[in-house]
Design a protein around this motif. Structure first.
Motif, mmCIF file in Angstrom:
data_model
loop_
_atom_site.group_PDB
_atom_site.id
_atom_site.type_symbol
_atom_site.label_atom_id
_atom_site.label_comp_id
_atom_site.label_asym_id
_atom_site.label_seq_id
_atom_site.Cartn_x
_atom_site.Cartn_y
_atom_site.Cartn_z
ATOM 1 N N ALA A 1 -36.814 -20.184 18.406
ATOM 2 C CA ALA A 1 -36.947 -19.946 19.718
ATOM 3 C C ALA A 1 -35.162 -20.002 20.265
ATOM 4 N N ALA A 2 -35.206 -19.358 21.288
ATOM 5 C CA ALA A 2 -34.061 -19.569 22.112
ATOM 6 C C ALA A 2 -33.661 -20.784 22.443
ATOM 7 N N GLY A 3 -32.497 -21.278 22.173
ATOM 8 C CA GLY A 3 -32.015 -22.570 22.538
ATOM 9 C C GLY A 3 -32.430 -23.619 21.561
ATOM 10 N N ASP A 4 -33.046 -23.253 20.462
ATOM 11 C CA ASP A 4 -33.140 -24.242 19.405
ATOM 12 C C ASP A 4 -32.209 -23.947 18.126
ATOM 13 N N THR A 5 -31.640 -25.036 17.755
ATOM 14 C CA THR A 5 -30.657 -25.040 16.660
ATOM 15 C C THR A 5 -31.097 -26.078 15.426
ATOM 16 N N ILE A 6 -30.507 -25.778 14.263
ATOM 17 C CA ILE A 6 -30.643 -27.006 13.204
ATOM 18 C C ILE A 6 -29.304 -27.093 12.653
#
Length: 96
Positions: free
Chosen positions: A85-90
């Motif tokens: 989703a937009a805004g999530d990063t790993i």
């Protein structure tokens, strides 16, 4: 059964994560998309929007020995490309 085997860190996978917010993982051969989605969300605390899977067959290998030609195959694997989703990063390098 362990679902997530390892993240794929290559130039192509890094380009996907920077441009499209997609990440690649090697996963178990018998894992389905729903299991992969749950495993990613619980392991990294992110919201997965879609999962695409690819099965790779092992490459045919052979070598010449004193007794003749030895033939075989390397092991195949399954790769999952995860869209977040937009805004999530790993961040794979946070534990290093």
């Amino acid at each position: 059964m362990e679902i997530l085997i390892s993240p794929v860190v290559s130039e192509k996978a890094t380009g996907l994560s920077e441009k499209r917010n997609q990440y690649a993982f090697k996963v178990a051969l018998k894992a389905n998309k729903i299991e992969i989605k749950k495993a990613i969300e619980s392991a990294y605390g992110v919201k997965v929007t879609s999962v695409n899977t690819i099965r790779y067959d092992g490459k045919a290998k052979f070598r010449y020995t004193k007794t003749g030609i030895v033939e075989g195959r390397s092991q195949g694997y399954k790769k999952a490309i995860i869209s977040l989703a937009a805004g999530d990063t790993i961040d794979f390098y946070a534990n290093v």
